[in-house]
Enzyme design. Structure first.
Site, short mmCIF file in Angstrom:
data_model
loop_
_atom_site.label_atom_id
_atom_site.label_comp_id
_atom_site.label_asym_id
_atom_site.label_seq_id
_atom_site.Cartn_x
_atom_site.Cartn_y
_atom_site.Cartn_z
N ARG A 1 46.44 33.52 44.86
CA ARG A 1 45.30 34.19 45.44
C ARG A 1 44.80 33.47 46.52
O ARG A 1 44.48 34.21 47.67
CB ARG A 1 44.61 34.17 44.28
CG ARG A 1 44.77 35.08 43.06
CD ARG A 1 44.02 34.89 41.91
NE ARG A 1 44.51 33.53 41.28
CZ ARG A 1 44.10 33.17 40.15
NH1 ARG A 1 43.18 33.84 39.47
NH2 ARG A 1 44.51 32.09 39.78
N HIS B 1 47.27 40.34 37.40
CA HIS B 1 48.58 39.95 36.67
C HIS B 1 49.54 41.15 36.82
O HIS B 1 50.73 40.91 37.13
CB HIS B 1 48.31 39.62 35.22
CG HIS B 1 47.61 38.36 34.88
ND1 HIS B 1 46.49 38.36 34.24
CD2 HIS B 1 47.85 37.03 35.33
CE1 HIS B 1 46.09 37.10 33.94
NE2 HIS B 1 46.77 36.47 34.65
P1 ADP Z 1 48.02 29.89 33.93
O1 ADP Z 1 46.99 29.20 32.63
O2 ADP Z 1 49.34 29.70 33.77
O3 ADP Z 1 47.29 29.89 35.28
P2 ADP Z 1 47.01 32.49 34.04
O4 ADP Z 1 47.18 33.80 33.00
O5 ADP Z 1 45.72 32.20 34.56
O6 ADP Z 1 47.69 31.52 33.67
O7 ADP Z 1 47.91 32.97 35.53
C1 ADP Z 1 49.20 33.26 35.33
C2 ADP Z 1 49.58 33.46 36.78
O8 ADP Z 1 49.19 34.49 37.28
C3 ADP Z 1 49.25 32.07 37.82
O9 ADP Z 1 50.27 31.90 38.72
C4 ADP Z 1 48.04 32.71 38.57
O10 ADP Z 1 47.86 32.02 39.74
C5 ADP Z 1 48.49 34.38 38.66
N1 ADP Z 1 47.24 34.99 38.78
C6 ADP Z 1 46.22 35.15 38.03
N2 ADP Z 1 45.31 36.29 38.33
C7 ADP Z 1 45.78 36.41 39.37
C8 ADP Z 1 45.41 37.60 40.32
N3 ADP Z 1 44.27 38.08 40.51
N4 ADP Z 1 46.30 37.55 41.69
C9 ADP Z 1 47.39 37.19 41.52
N5 ADP Z 1 48.10 36.20 40.53
C10 ADP Z 1 47.20 36.00 39.69
#
Ligand code: ADP
Length: 159
Positions: free
Chosen positions: A90, A17
């Site tokens: 990802r 994130h």
């Molecule tokens: P959500 O419940 O909205 O998917 P997350 O907190 O899991 O919330 O993810 C928020 C955003 O960050 C999403 O777009 C997700 O794809 C992205 N994300 C999560 N982990 C990673 C990572 N390791 N690398 C890139 N993007 C990520």
């Protein structure tokens, strides 16, 4: 002022994130990290805990603001006068869901553009879910999350 919203559950915030936030910051003057209320997801960390961890990490980056929102993302984006929504991609597995969400949000408000950013390769396998699983099994998560998050995970799982 070019402003973007980065919405998510952040349960908890990971280095993936943070990588996305830093990339987004290069494109926008302000990145608003917005914790979505979503009761269906049954998070490990409460809303307050997730906000505190975001403030302690992403909140320290210049031009990044931490907040929360309920309801429709496009309405929140409009209220914040943000022209873009940032999402992280990802792998192909993220694509279908993200594509559907982006197009639905465009239907709801054509003025809000969704922008996908790819993290550093090292973080492509990283998710909040997998970090929680590793921590629950007693594994070391210190290279996947900031120190305060690793400590918070340890506290949750040491009974
Ligand atoms: P959500 O419940 O909205 O998917 P997350 O907190 O899991 O919330 O993810 C928020 C955003 O960050 C999403 O777009 C997700 O794809 C992205 N994300 C999560 N982990 C990673 C990572 N390791 N690398 C890139 N993007 C990520």
């Amino acid at each position: 002022m070019r402003r973007a919203i980065y919405p998510g559950s952040f349960d908890p915030v990971t280095n993936g994130h943070l990588d996305v936030i830093e990339r987004a910051r290069k494109l926008f003057d302000e990145v608003v990290v917005a914790l979505a209320h979503n009761d269906e997801k049954r998070p490990l960390f409460s809303l307050e805990e997730r906000l505190a961890l975001l403030r302690e990490t992403a909140g320290k980056i210049d031009g990044v603001r931490i907040t929360q929102f309920k309801g429709l993302l496009v309405e929140f984006a409009r209220a914040e006068k943000a022209g873009a929504v940032i999402r992280g991609l990802r792998a192909v597995s993220d694509f279908e869901f993200e594509f559907q969400m982006a197009l639905m949000n465009r239907k709801l408000d054509a003025a809000v553009e969704t922008i996908f950013l790819m993290p550093k390769e090292d973080y492509t396998y990283l998710s909040s879910r997998i970090v929680k699983e590793i921590a629950n099994l007693g594994g070391d998560v210190s290279s996947f999350v900031p120190t305060c998050v690793a400590k918070a995970l340890n506290r949750k799982f040491t009974r």
